[in-house]
Design a protein around this motif. Structure first.
Motif, PDB file in Angstrom:
ATOM      1  N   ALA A  59       4.043 -10.934  -5.474  1.00  0.00           N
ATOM      2  CA  ALA A  59       4.095 -10.821  -6.935  1.00  0.00           C
ATOM      3  C   ALA A  59       3.038  -9.835  -7.440  1.00  0.00           C
ATOM      4  N   ARG A  60       1.823  -9.920  -6.851  1.00  0.00           N
ATOM      5  CA  ARG A  60       0.759  -8.995  -7.267  1.00  0.00           C
ATOM      6  C   ARG A  60       1.161  -7.542  -7.015  1.00  0.00           C
ATOM      7  N   TYR A  61       1.755  -7.290  -5.862  1.00  0.00           N
ATOM      8  CA  TYR A  61       2.184  -5.914  -5.558  1.00  0.00           C
ATOM      9  C   TYR A  61       3.337  -5.480  -6.443  1.00  0.00           C
ATOM     10  N   PHE A  62       4.250  -6.452  -6.766  1.00  0.00           N
ATOM     11  CA  PHE A  62       5.338  -6.097  -7.685  1.00  0.00           C
ATOM     12  C   PHE A  62       4.772  -5.651  -9.034  1.00  0.00           C
ATOM     13  N   ALA A  92       0.829  -1.214   0.000  1.00  0.00           N
ATOM     14  CA  ALA A  92       0.000   0.000   0.000  1.00  0.00           C
ATOM     15  C   ALA A  92       0.858   1.257   0.000  1.00  0.00           C
ATOM     16  N   HIS A  93       2.050   1.200   0.626  1.00  0.00           N
ATOM     17  CA  HIS A  93       2.942   2.360   0.676  1.00  0.00           C
ATOM     18  C   HIS A  93       3.975   2.352  -0.431  1.00  0.00           C
ATOM     19  N   GLY A  94       3.969   1.291  -1.270  1.00  0.00           N
ATOM     20  CA  GLY A  94       4.886   1.269  -2.400  1.00  0.00           C
ATOM     21  C   GLY A  94       6.330   1.003  -2.010  1.00  0.00           C
ATOM     22  N   TRP A  95       6.538   0.272  -0.910  1.00  0.00           N
ATOM     23  CA  TRP A  95       7.912  -0.005  -0.452  1.00  0.00           C
ATOM     24  C   TRP A  95       8.415  -1.280  -1.118  1.00  0.00           C
TER      25      TRP A  95
END
Length: 1242
Positions: free
Chosen positions: A812-815, A786-789
């Motif tokens: 993987a989804r966030y990547f 959510a914070h893009g870290w």
């Protein structure tokens, strides 16, 4: 105003004129036939200048200070330098009466009895002009454009710089009133301000600027200031004023003094301003102050009088013993020099005293000597009252204003009781002349102070009461009281301080001190008295006990705060001192005198300026706070402090549990949070709570003093409140100190709250680390994503085991969401999710990686190539898209793409592209027929149809270019062959885009050019029946006519030959592109469209393609044919070739050729069928094979002219003359038909 003699000197001769050097350092006097030069500072005679032979009448200095001029009765004018050297002399025909320098151009005007001359340094000659009368005086306007001449016959002539008369003013007195002195007001801008009241502020700025340059002795013992006006109120109408409004563009004002004993004012236009003013003496000289605000007049009355710029007499500057012939003002100063008939020179300083009065927030002061301005110090409103006479004294009290004029006293009152009302009207007039030092006004009386005596007069001028003092009165002030019974505070030189009531004959002695009184003030409750004595000491007494409460040094004035009993301020030594109660003095820099103190405003008089200074009362407030005197501090704060001071007072009162004061202060700063706290504490107190430690702990916790609050909670036995406080603040380490004996339940509760805080905190990185350490990877991944870290997600993904599939998929989804496909791919590989990896490559358009993955895992081929083809199509790369659809097995999509491409190419007249796309479309249909047996027949039909269309469009491309473009790219023979090929091919429906007109037009023109006149005539006849474009119409009509003159036959060279039956075919063949005899189809070159020497043959039943190729490749040896030509020697040196007819050639004939001759003829086409023997006899160099993929059969062609090589494209199987093919390939880099590049595999 008073004049102080600075120095005086006396000469034996009359002083007729004088002039100051512009910087004011020297004074030039005309005395007898000499010029006297004085030092103005001390009256020292510096030098005597001799140059004239007779009486010197006039002298003038140039504005730049470089030279001055003198005129004499000897008819000469001498120009002198500032170094007192004569440099030029010129003469007139009569005695020189006056000289004047132009203030801008430094042009000199010199006037004699019968003419005047104009001289400038640039001119060698003097420009002289005759005059109708004796000129007595002259003056230039400020801008140097006009020269005014005053004459003995009472006429004023205004001339331009060239001497031409522009305006002539004839005075009523005529020659009985000779003009003796004139002068232009040096400040037209000043006059403009008076005549245009709208710009009142700017006027007062200039007034202020002037007065600041004039040293003043503050003779009045009350107060003084200056300001600008906002409104005006005239007590009486008077048309004599030269300030009457005028709307003319030029504002130069000319003052005229004549020996009709009149003073008059004129505009440049000649219009008189106001009426003549009577002088009662013969004026000899008139001059303005530097800025034009005052006028000096001297003459037969043996004195110099000071007038306002509009002619109101103000007073006498200096009385002399003889006539005053000249008087001038030293530039930019208030020094005046006077020259007399008896040779006396007097130098005076004019001192203007400040005339003003103050009561609370209203300040009245004299302006321009004849006006009174009343200023409201709070609202900054101002009003001007024009008295038109010298204002001698001013007094103000509540709604009353008294103004003393030379012969009367005017009493004004306000229109209403409104505190902000500034409209005054005349209430009473006392038409008596009074002499007094001080003037005081009350509600119904005026008080006159004369040395030791006080007189009380009613508004009708009747003396009601009188008091005689023991000593000189130094200070008097009205301290209020009922109307008609006001009290006066009086300070005497002997130190006595009295209180006098206007209705009581007996003064009351308040106290007696040893030193003389300079200033007095009484506190608001009349309990304390502040005195400033002649030793600059401020002494404060208790009025009732006469006790000296305290004293402070360095004071020149003092004032009590009218809203606070215990506060006073005094000024002195460049500082303002504020003292509250008995606290130490608070100092800040201030120039001037304190004259009033109201709330947070201090009224200060500096030179001539009265101003209200906003002084925050912070210092005394903090002095009260230091002693915990919260209520007194609140009273001080109400006088005026900053918001920060209010907040500090509120906090201090709250910590001191002074809730009432704290509530008021927090209400002032609108802090609802603390107001709620105070309200809750008050509610608890009502319920009976009395623990002050608990209340204070709540206050500390609100203030952020958490540790102090925790200590108080613990001391009061409420440790649980400290625990709750630290827990709510997420200060878990401090909260642990208050856990009750390690209770596991409370410990668990604390950890649970800590975890909740970690999730909702504004420090999410710490929360992620805590979740990781707790093993809750899902929540850690969710926060990081959510914070893009990305860095934290990488660490989590790499630390997780591949068996933990769900968290890794989340990573993987966030990547993918955060645009980091590389890390997403790494994660998918880690868990072996190849399908998601393929989708990732497709989404990110990383096609190379996708193709590599497709090679290793063919099951994902459709998932790769279909999106790839769609992406290519979206990016207008349709050919590549078609190939990708084909590769992905999506034949339908591949065909649709090609059909659309073909349609677009035809519509856009790109016939070469259309041919190429139709050829590809045919191959696509062939591929579908090969893959799907159910569609075999329909697809093969489409294949042949599309092949036919490709050939047509390929040929028509050249026809289209020939008819549409200005230059031809083909030989006439080629265009002729192509148009014949198309004509024979278009026997049925004509495909879209192909024009029969263009084809027939090309055929007609090329046939005519090559000699095929019969065919040309046929083509022209056909064109006559078609609708032709206008651009062809003229050419067709002309061709149709001219072809009639040609023979009706075709050139034999153009007739095509059938290589099977050797029949010459007509150029116009009704059967189409086949032989009229044997029906054998012609094989055309795909470039020149000539009939190729090829004959198609078929295999005998039972012979396979592989066997046929093997037989052809055997190349059985042939018998060498002997030449029928024999060489014969007939004579020495000569040889002859002879054809031997005896040799038998039948046995050596080619079996294929024999086959052709045997089977030719008939109305039906009979194909050439060969057996194994014939195949074995063929050479592989003479055979061309179209190796079509199944389900098509191979096609075999035999070249009948082996020495003329033919090349077949291995891709599209089109035939070319080898030379043509090589040239086209070199030109295009590929096959001109199928666009196959040389480096592509066949």
């Amino acid at each position: 105003m008073r004049a102080v003699l600075t120095w005086r000197d006396k000469d034996e001769q009359c002083i007729y004129d004088l002039a100051f050097k512009p910087d004011g350092t020297q004074l030039i006097l005309a005395a007898g036939n000499r010029l006297l030069v004085y030092d103005t500072s001390d009256g020292t005679l510096l030098q005597t200048l001799k140059g004239h032979k007779d009486m010197v009448y006039c002298v003038a200095y140039a504005k730049d200070g470089k030279r001055f001029a003198s005129g004499s009765a000897d008819k000469s004018v001498i120009i002198w330098t500032s170094k007192l050297e004569g440099i030029l002399k010129y003469t007139h025909n009569d005695s020189i009466q006056c000289v004047s320098y132009n203030p801008v151009t430094h042009q000199l005007a010199s006037c004699s009895s019968n003419d005047f001359g104009l001289w400038s340094p640039e001119q060698k000659s003097i420009s002289k002009h005759k005059s109708s009368s004796k000129i007595t005086c002259c003056s230039w306007t400020n801008d140097g454009q006009y020269l005014a001449l005053g004459m003995f016959n009472g006429v004023i002539s205004i001339r331009n710089k060239n001497g031409d008369e522009k305006v002539k003013i004839e005075r009523p007195g005529g020659s009985l009133s000779p003009i003796w002195s004139i002068c232009w007001n040096p400040s037209s801008r000043w006059e403009n301000f008076w005549m245009n009241r709208e710009n009142e502020d700017a006027e007062d700025v200039i007034v202020n600027r002037y007065f600041q340059e004039i040293p003043s002795t503050l003779k009045s013992t009350i107060y003084g200031s200056q300001g600008s006006e906002a409104e005006e109120e005239e007590p009486e109408e008077d048309d004599d004023s030269p300030r009457d409004d005028n709307s003319e563009g030029h504002n130069d004002i000319l003052a005229v003094a004549d020996w009709g004993q009149k003073l008059s004012f004129y505009q440049l236009s000649g219009k008189q301003i106001g009426k003549d003013r009577s002088l009662n003496f013969d004026p000899c000289c008139i001059s303005y102050f530097t800025k034009g605000e005052y006028i000096l007049l001297g003459g037969s009355d043996k004195q110099v009088s000071l007038f306002t710029k509009d002619g109101v007499r103000l007073g006498t500057v200096g009385e002399q013993n003889s006539w005053v012939w000249t008087c001038k003002v030293k530039p930019d100063s208030n020094y005046v020099v006077v020259g007399c008939q008896d040779g006396t020179v007097s130098f005076y300083q004019l001192i203007f005293s400040t005339v003003h009065g103050l009561y609370k927030d209203r300040y009245a002061y004299r302006d321009s000597m004849t006006d009174v301005i009343v200023q409201h110090l709070i609202t900054e409103q101002k009003v001007r009252i024009k008295c038109k006479e010298l204002v001698k004294k001013i007094a103000i009290y509540k709604n009353r204003l008294a103004i003393q004029l030379p012969e009367k006293i005017l009493i004004y009152e306000l229109y209403s009781d409104d505190s902000s009302d500034m409209h005054y009207r005349v209430k009473e007039k006392i038409a008596k002349k009074f002499e007094c030092n001080l003037l005081v006004v009350c509600a119904d009386h005026i008080i006159l102070c004369q040395e030791k005596r006080l007189q009380c007069l009613s508004f009708s001028g009747v003396k009601e009461r009188e008091w005689q003092m023991e000593s000189l009165i130094r200070y008097i002030k009205v301290i209020g009281g009922p109307s008609g019974r006001e009290g006066l505070l009086v300070g005497l030189k002997n130190g006595q301080i009295l209180k006098i009531f206007v209705d009581n004959l007996f003064p009351i002695v308040l106290l007696k001190q040893a030193t003389a009184v300079r200033c007095l003030d009484m506190s608001a409750s009349r309990n304390k008295l502040a005195v400033v004595d002649e030793n600059d000491t401020c002494l404060v007494y208790d009025i009732h006990t006469k006790e000296l409460l305290f004293q402070e040094p360095n004071a020149n004035s003092v004032a009590w705060n009218t809203q606070c009993e215990d506060m006073l301020c005094f000024s002195g030594g460049g500082y303002l001192n504020i003292k509250a109660s008995t606290f130490p003095v608070h100092q800040q820099k201030l120039q001037g005198f304190v004259v009033g103190y109201n709330g947070s405003k201090i009224f200060c008089l500096h030179v001539f300026s009265m101003s209200a200074i906003e002084v925050p009362q912070s210092a005394p407030m903090y002095q009260y706070l230091d002693r915990k005197l919260f209520k007194e501090a609140y009273q001080i704060a109400c006088l005026g402090v900053t918001d920060a001071d209010w907040r500090e007072l509120a906090m201090e009162a709250l910590e001191g549990l002074e809730f009432e004061t704290a509530k008021k202060a927090f209400t002032r700063v609108q802090d609802l949070r603390y107001l709620e706290l105070i309200s809750s504490i008050e509610e608890r107190k009502k319920r009976g709570e009395t623990n002050n430690d608990l209340f204070l702990a709540d206050v500390f916790s609100y203030q952020g003093k958490f540790h102090e609050a925790a200590k108080l909670y613990k001391r009061s036995g409420h440790e649980n409140l400290a625990l709750d406080m630290y827990t709510d603040l997420r200060m878990f380490e401090h909260a642990k100190d208050f856990l009750g004996s390690g209770d596991p339940k409370e410990t668990k509760m604390l950890i649970a709250k800590q975890a909740d805080w970690a999730r909702n905190t504004n420090e999410p990185r710490a929360a992620v680390e805590m979740y990781i350490s707790a093993g809750e990877h899902g929540k850690a991944i969710e926060i990081s994503g959510a914070h893009g870290w990305v860095d934290m997600l990488i660490d989590i993904a790499r630390k997780l085991d591949k068996a933990e599939r769900e968290p890794l998929l989340m990573c993987a989804r966030y990547f993918r969401k955060l645009d980091n496909p590389g890390y997403a791919a790494e994660t998918y590989l880690k868990i072996g999710d190849l399908k998601s990896l393929v989708q990732l490559h497709v989404e990110t358009q990383r096609w190379d990686e996708a193709f590599a993955l497709g090679e290793k895992h063919p099951e994902f081929k459709d998932d790769i190539y279909v999106p790839y083809a769609q992406w290519l199509a979206e990016n207008d790369r349709f050919e590549e898209a078609q190939k990708a659809f084909h590769k992905a097995g999506r034949q339908g999509e591949a065909v649709r793409v090609l059909e659309q491409l073909t349609h677009n190419a035809v519509v856009e007249s790109r016939f070469s592209d259309a041919a190429y796309y139709y050829w590809m479309l045919s191959l696509q249909c062939l591929s579908i027929a090969q893959a799907d047996p159910t569609q075999k027949d329909s697809m093969l039909g489409k294949f042949h149809h599309f092949q036919h269309l490709a050939e047509l469009y390929h040929g028509y491309h050249s026809i289209h270019r020939y008819t549409e473009e200005p230059f031809s790219f083909h030989r006439p023979e080629t265009l002729f062959n192509i148009s014949r090929f198309l004509l024979h091919s278009l026997t049925k429906d004509t495909p879209s885009g192909i024009s029969k007109v263009n084809t027939l037009f090309t055929l007609a023109k090329q046939s005519k050019a090559l000699g095929a006149y019969k065919l040309a005539r046929h083509a022209y006849d056909k064109l006559q029946g078609l609708r032709c474009p206008a651009r062809f119409q003229k050419s067709i009509e002309l061709g149709s006519l001219t072809i009639r003159s040609k023979p009706f036959h075709d050139s034999e060279e153009l007739v095509p030959l059938c290589y099977r039956c050797s029949t010459s075919n007509p150029l116009l063949n009704n059967l189409g592109n086949v032989c009229v005899n044997c029906r054998q189809p012609f094989v055309f070159s795909a470039s020149s469209y000539e009939v190729l020497h090829l004959v198609e043959f078929y295999l005998e039943e039972g012979i396979t393609d592989e066997e046929a190729v093997a037989l052809i490749n055997l190349e059985a040896p042939r018998h060498k044919r002997e030449s029928r030509w024999q060489e014969v020697t007939t004579a020495p040196g000569s040889q002859t070739l002879r054809l031997d007819e005896t040799l038998d050639s039948v046995g050596d004939e080619d079996p294929f050729t024999a086959k052709l001759s045997f089977e030719q003829g008939g109305s039906e086409f009979v194909p050439v069928v060969v057996n194994r023997l014939v195949l074995r006899a063929m050479s592989r160099r003479d055979v061309l094979i179209k190796r079509w993929p199944p389900p098509l059969q191979w096609q075999y062609f035999r070249s009948l002219l082996p020495d003329a090589p033919i090349t077949m494209c291995p891709s599209c199987f089109q035939m070319f003359h080898s030379e043509d093919y090589e040239l086209l390939v070199l030109q295009h880099g590929c096959c001109p038909y199928c666009r196959r590049r040389l480096d592509d595999r066949a």
